[in-house]
Design a protein around this motif. Structure first.
Motif, PDB file in Angstrom:
ATOM      1  N   UNK A 254       0.810  -1.215   0.000  1.00 15.58           N
ATOM      2  CA  UNK A 254       0.000   0.000   0.000  1.00 15.58           C
ATOM      3  C   UNK A 254       0.847   1.272   0.000  1.00 15.58           C
ATOM      4  N   UNK A 255       2.167   1.107   0.096  1.00 15.81           N
ATOM      5  CA  UNK A 255       3.043   2.290   0.151  1.00 15.81           C
ATOM      6  C   UNK A 255       3.084   2.965  -1.212  1.00 15.81           C
ATOM      7  N   UNK A 256       2.918   4.287  -1.196  1.00 10.39           N
ATOM      8  CA  UNK A 256       3.012   5.068  -2.421  1.00 10.39           C
ATOM      9  C   UNK A 256       4.031   6.169  -2.194  1.00 10.39           C
ATOM     10  N   UNK A 257       5.149   6.084  -2.877  1.00  8.20           N
ATOM     11  CA  UNK A 257       6.218   7.052  -2.694  1.00  8.20           C
ATOM     12  C   UNK A 257       6.018   8.231  -3.643  1.00  8.20           C
ATOM     13  N   UNK A 258       6.118   9.425  -3.113  1.00  6.30           N
ATOM     14  CA  UNK A 258       5.959  10.626  -3.919  1.00  6.30           C
ATOM     15  C   UNK A 258       7.307  11.178  -4.391  1.00  6.30           C
ATOM     16  N   UNK A 259       8.401  10.499  -4.036  1.00  8.50           N
ATOM     17  CA  UNK A 259       9.751  10.860  -4.497  1.00  8.50           C
ATOM     18  C   UNK A 259      10.031  12.355  -4.306  1.00  8.50           C
TER      19      UNK A 259
ATOM     20  N   UNK B   3      13.500   8.302  -0.090  1.00  7.39           N
ATOM     21  CA  UNK B   3      12.524   7.471   0.604  1.00  7.39           C
ATOM     22  C   UNK B   3      12.539   6.019   0.135  1.00  7.39           C
ATOM     23  N   UNK B   4      12.412   5.833  -1.180  1.00  9.46           N
ATOM     24  CA  UNK B   4      12.281   4.469  -1.691  1.00  9.46           C
ATOM     25  C   UNK B   4      13.566   3.923  -2.310  1.00  9.46           C
ATOM     26  N   UNK B   5      14.575   4.794  -2.460  1.00 11.52           N
ATOM     27  CA  UNK B   5      15.892   4.415  -2.976  1.00 11.52           C
ATOM     28  C   UNK B   5      15.894   4.047  -4.454  1.00 11.52           C
ATOM     29  N   UNK B   6      14.798   4.315  -5.154  1.00 12.18           N
ATOM     30  CA  UNK B   6      14.782   4.069  -6.592  1.00 12.18           C
ATOM     31  C   UNK B   6      15.605   5.135  -7.312  1.00 12.18           C
ATOM     32  N   UNK B   7      16.258   4.780  -8.406  1.00 14.15           N
ATOM     33  CA  UNK B   7      16.966   5.807  -9.191  1.00 14.15           C
ATOM     34  C   UNK B   7      15.972   6.802  -9.765  1.00 14.15           C
ATOM     35  N   UNK B   8      16.433   8.024  -9.975  1.00 11.38           N
ATOM     36  CA  UNK B   8      15.533   9.090 -10.398  1.00 11.38           C
ATOM     37  C   UNK B   8      14.850   8.776 -11.724  1.00 11.38           C
ATOM     38  N   UNK B   9      15.507   8.049 -12.605  1.00 10.34           N
ATOM     39  CA  UNK B   9      14.914   7.722 -13.906  1.00 10.34           C
ATOM     40  C   UNK B   9      13.742   6.765 -13.776  1.00 10.34           C
ATOM     41  N   UNK B  10      13.625   6.082 -12.622  1.00  9.61           N
ATOM     42  CA  UNK B  10      12.527   5.140 -12.410  1.00  9.61           C
ATOM     43  C   UNK B  10      11.381   5.755 -11.620  1.00  9.61           C
ATOM     44  N   UNK B  11      11.482   7.042 -11.311  1.00 10.74           N
ATOM     45  CA  UNK B  11      10.496   7.677 -10.431  1.00 10.74           C
ATOM     46  C   UNK B  11       9.442   8.478 -11.181  1.00 10.74           C
TER      47      UNK B  11
END
Length: 260
Positions: A8-13, A23-31
């Motif tokens: 249910x987590x929704x990251x707003x980056x 927050x989620x540690x995803x690379x910026x190109x994946x956000x």
């Protein structure tokens, strides 16, 4: 401990460090496509915030300023608070005169820095009414050294931000996009109006240029009251912004008060 996400987590980056979401540690190109960020390298070399997060930080800053009845003052360095010259460009005769001149400091053994007359009293006065930042087109290392000098010799606040030319988002232009306060609570003191382009001219209090170097052959006692004059303008704006009817209430926090 690593943060664990559930379905249910929704990251707003909101912010990125080293091009990864804080927050989620995803690379910026994946956000997400079309994500616009503002680099804040004066806080951390690889930090960037989304425009939405910048606005949120500015809202928090606004609450802080209103609760303390302060505004945000952005100060230029060279020809505003100081004048300086490389030691290699100072003649032997000038160096001899400097030995009996007050408020001249040899910084890193490569540059003389002269404090502008009245700078101590100015910093003391504005510090009670403003949060202070430095914004200069000088190099970052030089700017940090001058800030340290102003801190030790003139009482400049230790935790103030220093924005240098490497932190600008447009070449050779100062802009408010990297200042983490809403424009309506920011005043600027600078000797150069054009460096701000067409931005923030209503926030700018222009100060007459201070030039100590080159040293005159017959150096007279300096009479420079510009900082006192500018303080009078700043105090007037501050007092009008925080008039006797001011109260920190929800409708005022995001109300219409504006230094401009």
């Amino acid at each position: 401990m690593d943060f664990e996400f559930n379905d249910s987590f929704l990251c707003f980056h909101p912010s990125f460090l080293d091009k990864k979401c804080t927050l989620c540690n995803l690379p910026i190109i994946a956000c997400g496509n079309g994500l616009i960020t503002t680099p804040l390298s004066y806080i951390h070399p690889n930090l960037a915030l989304t425009l939405e997060e910048v606005d949120r930080v500015r809202d928090d800053n606004l609450r802080h300023l209103l609760q303390s009845k302060k505004l945000h003052l952005v100060l230029d360095l060279d020809h505003t608070l100081i004048d300086s010259r490389l030691t290699k460009n100072v003649t032997l005769e000038e160096k001899q005169r400097l030995t009996c001149t007050k408020d001249v400091y040899n910084m890193l053994s490569c540059r003389y820095v002269k404090l502008r007359p009245g700078v101590r009293e100015f910093i003391k006065q504005v510090s009670s009414m403003f949060d202070l930042s430095i914004y200069t087109m000088a190099d970052k290392v030089y700017a940090q050294e001058v800030r340290g000098l102003l801190e030790s010799k003139a009482g400049f606040p230790r935790l103030s931000w220093v924005i240098a030319k490497q932190d600008c988002t447009k070449y050779r232009q100062k802009r408010m996009d990297v200042v983490l306060s809403h424009e309506r609570v920011v005043l600027i003191v600078d000797d150069t109006k054009n460096i701000w382009g067409d931005f923030c001219t209503e926030n700018l209090v222009k100060i007459n240029r201070y030039e100590f170097f080159p040293i005159k052959e017959q150096q007279e006692e300096e009479i420079d009251t510009e900082l006192a004059r500018v303080f009078g303008v700043l105090k007037m704006v501050h007092d009008k912004f925080y008039d006797v009817d001011f109260e920190v209430e929800d409708e005022v926090v995001f109300g219409t008060r504006d230094v401009r």
